[in-house]
Write a protein that holds these residues in place. Structure first.
Motif, PDB file in Angstrom:
ATOM      1  N   ASP A  27       1.830  42.226  40.776  1.00 10.85           N
ATOM      2  CA  ASP A  27       3.034  41.480  40.409  1.00 10.85           C
ATOM      3  C   ASP A  27       2.714  40.004  40.150  1.00 10.85           C
ATOM      4  OD1 ASP A  27       5.736  41.264  39.781  1.00 10.85           O
ATOM      5  OD2 ASP A  27       6.278  40.695  41.825  1.00 10.85           O
ATOM      6  N   ILE A  28       1.664  39.798  39.353  1.00  9.69           N
ATOM      7  CA  ILE A  28       1.220  38.465  38.946  1.00  9.69           C
ATOM      8  C   ILE A  28       1.275  38.421  37.419  1.00  9.69           C
ATOM      9  CG2 ILE A  28      -0.756  36.886  38.888  1.00  9.69           C
ATOM     10  CD1 ILE A  28      -1.665  38.142  41.532  1.00  9.69           C
TER      11      ILE A  28
ATOM     12  N   LEU B 135      -6.958  32.386  35.364  1.00  8.08           N
ATOM     13  CA  LEU B 135      -7.734  32.305  36.600  1.00  8.08           C
ATOM     14  C   LEU B 135      -9.156  32.798  36.396  1.00  8.08           C
ATOM     15  CD1 LEU B 135      -8.035  31.843  39.653  1.00  8.08           C
ATOM     16  CD2 LEU B 135      -7.113  34.146  39.982  1.00  8.08           C
ATOM     17  N   GLU B 136      -9.306  33.920  35.727  1.00  8.60           N
ATOM     18  CA  GLU B 136     -10.645  34.476  35.494  1.00  8.60           C
ATOM     19  C   GLU B 136     -11.516  33.547  34.656  1.00  8.60           C
ATOM     20  OE1 GLU B 136     -10.864  38.463  34.100  1.00  8.60           O
ATOM     21  OE2 GLU B 136      -9.977  39.285  35.934  1.00  8.60           O
TER      22      GLU B 136
ATOM     23  N   LEU C 155      -2.958  28.199  42.362  1.00  4.94           N
ATOM     24  CA  LEU C 155      -2.683  29.611  42.567  1.00  4.94           C
ATOM     25  C   LEU C 155      -1.964  29.760  43.894  1.00  4.94           C
ATOM     26  CD1 LEU C 155      -3.175  32.573  41.616  1.00  4.94           C
ATOM     27  CD2 LEU C 155      -5.256  32.524  42.983  1.00  4.94           C
ATOM     28  N   GLN C 156      -0.837  30.425  43.875  1.00  2.00           N
ATOM     29  CA  GLN C 156      -0.111  30.627  45.120  1.00  2.00           C
ATOM     30  C   GLN C 156      -0.969  31.426  46.095  1.00  2.00           C
ATOM     31  OE1 GLN C 156       3.624  32.472  44.246  1.00  2.00           O
ATOM     32  NE2 GLN C 156       4.409  30.691  43.159  1.00  2.00           N
TER      33      GLN C 156
ATOM     34  N   TYR D  77      -3.924  36.368  48.064  1.00  2.00           N
ATOM     35  CA  TYR D  77      -3.970  37.447  49.055  1.00  2.00           C
ATOM     36  C   TYR D  77      -3.827  38.814  48.388  1.00  2.00           C
ATOM     37  CZ  TYR D  77      -2.241  40.630  52.650  1.00  2.00           C
ATOM     38  OH  TYR D  77      -2.051  41.720  53.455  1.00  2.00           O
ATOM     39  N   LYS D  78      -2.869  38.955  47.475  1.00  2.00           N
ATOM     40  CA  LYS D  78      -2.653  40.247  46.809  1.00  2.00           C
ATOM     41  C   LYS D  78      -3.879  40.656  46.000  1.00  2.00           C
ATOM     42  CE  LYS D  78       1.336  38.985  44.953  1.00  2.00           C
ATOM     43  NZ  LYS D  78       2.618  39.021  44.204  1.00  2.00           N
TER      44      LYS D  78
END
Length: 83
Positions: free
Chosen positions: A34-35, A43-44, A51-52, A57-58
């Motif tokens: 859910d991102i 990000l990659e 980043l939250q 964590y997810k």
């Protein structure tokens, strides 16, 4: 300690490698966590500013990434003590 840019680049590489090892596309991983696709895509490539924590964590949970890979610097000669 890594600066912000180096840390984000390292994190992106770790996530990309783990995602590819799991045989997931960016879209599949983004949807399952859910991102936003664009967030994961950036990000990659080391292009995301913030980043939250829960999103990190997810991703770590979904990809079974050991947190030591993310939070330890590459130099194995560095002390692991807090002083």
């Amino acid at each position: 300690m890594l600066n912000k840019e180096d840390f984000i680049n390292k994190l992106g590489l770790i996530i990309r490698e783990a995602r590819q090892n799991k045989g997931l596309s960016i879209e599949e991983l983004a949807n399952s966590c859910d991102i936003a696709y664009s967030t994961l895509f950036c990000l990659e490539r080391g292009a995301v500013g913030n980043l939250q924590v829960y999103n990190l964590y997810k991703l770590v949970e979904k990809l079974d990434i050991e947190t030591s890979l993310i939070f330890k610097e590459k130099d194995p000669c560095k002390s692991s003590n807090f002083n």
